[in-house]
Scaffold this motif. Sequence first.
Motif, PDB file in Angstrom:
ATOM      1  N   UNK A   1      11.794  52.160 105.080  1.00  0.00           N
ATOM      2  CA  UNK A   1      12.214  51.559 103.829  1.00  0.00           C
ATOM      3  C   UNK A   1      11.600  52.362 102.674  1.00  0.00           C
ATOM      4  N   UNK A   2      12.400  52.660 101.666  1.00  0.00           N
ATOM      5  CA  UNK A   2      11.902  53.383 100.506  1.00  0.00           C
ATOM      6  C   UNK A   2      11.681  52.422  99.349  1.00  0.00           C
ATOM      7  N   UNK A   3      10.731  52.764  98.533  1.00  0.00           N
ATOM      8  CA  UNK A   3      10.464  51.954  97.344  1.00  0.00           C
ATOM      9  C   UNK A   3      11.423  52.340  96.231  1.00  0.00           C
ATOM     10  N   UNK A   4      11.829  51.359  95.455  1.00  0.00           N
ATOM     11  CA  UNK A   4      12.675  51.589  94.292  1.00  0.00           C
ATOM     12  C   UNK A   4      12.061  50.895  93.095  1.00  0.00           C
ATOM     13  N   UNK A   5      12.245  51.485  91.957  1.00  0.00           N
ATOM     14  CA  UNK A   5      11.820  50.862  90.709  1.00  0.00           C
ATOM     15  C   UNK A   5      13.070  50.441  89.957  1.00  0.00           C
ATOM     16  N   UNK A   6      13.072  49.219  89.498  1.00  0.00           N
ATOM     17  CA  UNK A   6      14.177  48.715  88.691  1.00  0.00           C
ATOM     18  C   UNK A   6      13.637  48.446  87.297  1.00  0.00           C
ATOM     19  N   UNK A   7      14.233  49.107  86.323  1.00  0.00           N
ATOM     20  CA  UNK A   7      13.853  48.910  84.925  1.00  0.00           C
ATOM     21  C   UNK A   7      14.796  47.876  84.317  1.00  0.00           C
ATOM     22  N   UNK A   8      14.236  46.814  83.785  1.00  0.00           N
ATOM     23  CA  UNK A   8      15.020  45.781  83.090  1.00  0.00           C
ATOM     24  C   UNK A   8      14.684  45.912  81.610  1.00  0.00           C
ATOM     25  N   UNK A   9      15.699  46.154  80.802  1.00  0.00           N
ATOM     26  CA  UNK A   9      15.478  46.426  79.386  1.00  0.00           C
ATOM     27  C   UNK A   9      16.382  45.540  78.550  1.00  0.00           C
ATOM     28  N   UNK A  10      15.831  45.002  77.508  1.00  0.00           N
ATOM     29  CA  UNK A  10      16.630  44.206  76.576  1.00  0.00           C
ATOM     30  C   UNK A  10      17.230  45.137  75.526  1.00  0.00           C
ATOM     31  N   UNK A  11      18.334  44.733  74.935  1.00  0.00           N
ATOM     32  CA  UNK A  11      18.982  45.529  73.890  1.00  0.00           C
ATOM     33  C   UNK A  11      18.091  45.668  72.666  1.00  0.00           C
ATOM     34  N   UNK A  12      18.426  46.626  71.823  1.00  0.00           N
ATOM     35  CA  UNK A  12      17.702  46.832  70.571  1.00  0.00           C
ATOM     36  C   UNK A  12      18.012  45.725  69.567  1.00  0.00           C
ATOM     37  N   UNK A  13      17.372  45.809  68.427  1.00  0.00           N
ATOM     38  CA  UNK A  13      17.526  44.800  67.387  1.00  0.00           C
ATOM     39  C   UNK A  13      18.979  44.700  66.929  1.00  0.00           C
ATOM     40  N   UNK A  51      12.330  60.867  81.984  1.00  0.00           N
ATOM     41  CA  UNK A  51      11.723  61.543  83.137  1.00  0.00           C
ATOM     42  C   UNK A  51      11.552  60.633  84.350  1.00  0.00           C
ATOM     43  N   UNK A  52      12.062  59.429  84.256  1.00  0.00           N
ATOM     44  CA  UNK A  52      12.023  58.514  85.397  1.00  0.00           C
ATOM     45  C   UNK A  52      13.183  58.856  86.334  1.00  0.00           C
ATOM     46  N   UNK A  53      13.051  58.473  87.558  1.00  0.00           N
ATOM     47  CA  UNK A  53      14.083  58.789  88.557  1.00  0.00           C
ATOM     48  C   UNK A  53      15.177  57.718  88.535  1.00  0.00           C
ATOM     49  N   UNK A  54      15.951  57.705  87.470  1.00  0.00           N
ATOM     50  CA  UNK A  54      16.995  56.703  87.273  1.00  0.00           C
ATOM     51  C   UNK A  54      18.318  57.239  87.805  1.00  0.00           C
ATOM     52  N   UNK A  55      18.938  56.457  88.661  1.00  0.00           N
ATOM     53  CA  UNK A  55      20.193  56.869  89.297  1.00  0.00           C
ATOM     54  C   UNK A  55      21.413  56.122  88.764  1.00  0.00           C
ATOM     55  N   UNK A  56      21.204  54.919  88.234  1.00  0.00           N
ATOM     56  CA  UNK A  56      22.296  54.076  87.754  1.00  0.00           C
ATOM     57  C   UNK A  56      21.855  53.372  86.480  1.00  0.00           C
ATOM     58  N   UNK A  57      22.815  53.137  85.595  1.00  0.00           N
ATOM     59  CA  UNK A  57      22.559  52.346  84.391  1.00  0.00           C
ATOM     60  C   UNK A  57      23.629  51.256  84.333  1.00  0.00           C
ATOM     61  N   UNK A  58      23.188  50.022  84.480  1.00  0.00           N
ATOM     62  CA  UNK A  58      24.082  48.870  84.426  1.00  0.00           C
ATOM     63  C   UNK A  58      23.892  48.161  83.093  1.00  0.00           C
ATOM     64  N   UNK A  71      22.122  56.214  74.621  1.00  0.00           N
ATOM     65  CA  UNK A  71      21.281  57.412  74.495  1.00  0.00           C
ATOM     66  C   UNK A  71      20.639  57.837  75.819  1.00  0.00           C
ATOM     67  N   UNK A  72      20.218  56.888  76.621  1.00  0.00           N
ATOM     68  CA  UNK A  72      19.643  57.223  77.926  1.00  0.00           C
ATOM     69  C   UNK A  72      20.710  57.796  78.847  1.00  0.00           C
ATOM     70  N   UNK A  73      21.885  57.183  78.862  1.00  0.00           N
ATOM     71  CA  UNK A  73      22.986  57.683  79.701  1.00  0.00           C
ATOM     72  C   UNK A  73      23.339  59.113  79.317  1.00  0.00           C
ATOM     73  N   UNK A  74      23.331  59.392  78.027  1.00  0.00           N
ATOM     74  CA  UNK A  74      23.648  60.733  77.531  1.00  0.00           C
ATOM     75  C   UNK A  74      22.594  61.747  78.002  1.00  0.00           C
ATOM     76  N   UNK A  75      21.325  61.404  77.855  1.00  0.00           N
ATOM     77  CA  UNK A  75      20.238  62.307  78.262  1.00  0.00           C
ATOM     78  C   UNK A  75      20.288  62.568  79.773  1.00  0.00           C
ATOM     79  N   UNK A  76      20.533  61.509  80.541  1.00  0.00           N
ATOM     80  CA  UNK A  76      20.521  61.638  82.007  1.00  0.00           C
ATOM     81  C   UNK A  76      21.867  62.057  82.572  1.00  0.00           C
ATOM     82  N   UNK A  77      22.865  62.166  81.713  1.00  0.00           N
ATOM     83  CA  UNK A  77      24.221  62.507  82.157  1.00  0.00           C
ATOM     84  C   UNK A  77      24.716  61.534  83.240  1.00  0.00           C
ATOM     85  N   UNK A  78      24.528  60.252  82.968  1.00  0.00           N
ATOM     86  CA  UNK A  78      24.953  59.190  83.866  1.00  0.00           C
ATOM     87  C   UNK A  78      25.984  58.313  83.178  1.00  0.00           C
TER      88      UNK A  78
END
Length: 82
Positions: A1-13, A51-58, A71-78
């Motif tokens: 089993x591999x570890x995964x990090x899930x980033x949960x982020x709220x929208x900006x102002x 620089x995080x190992x992000x594979x998907x942006x939902x 902006x993150x999707x643009x930088x990561x080309x996702x």
Amino acid sequence: MTNQTIWMVRHGNRLDFVYPEWFNTAKRRYDPPLAMDGFIQAKLLANRLKNEDIKHIFVSPFLRTIQSAYPLAEILNLPLKI
């Protein structure tokens, strides 16, 4: 089993938090965009996570969440997955 990090982020102002009168003339009252500082927050977030190992942006279909994640999707080309 591999570890995964899930980033949960709220929208900006949101624009309606900065300019409450926006609601009076808005075409889509339930879907406020980001305020100017919200766009800055989105860029800062993208810079922090680039620089995080992000594979998907939902995101939810709300404009503010798409604007926050773009902006993150643009930088990561996702793609944004709505």
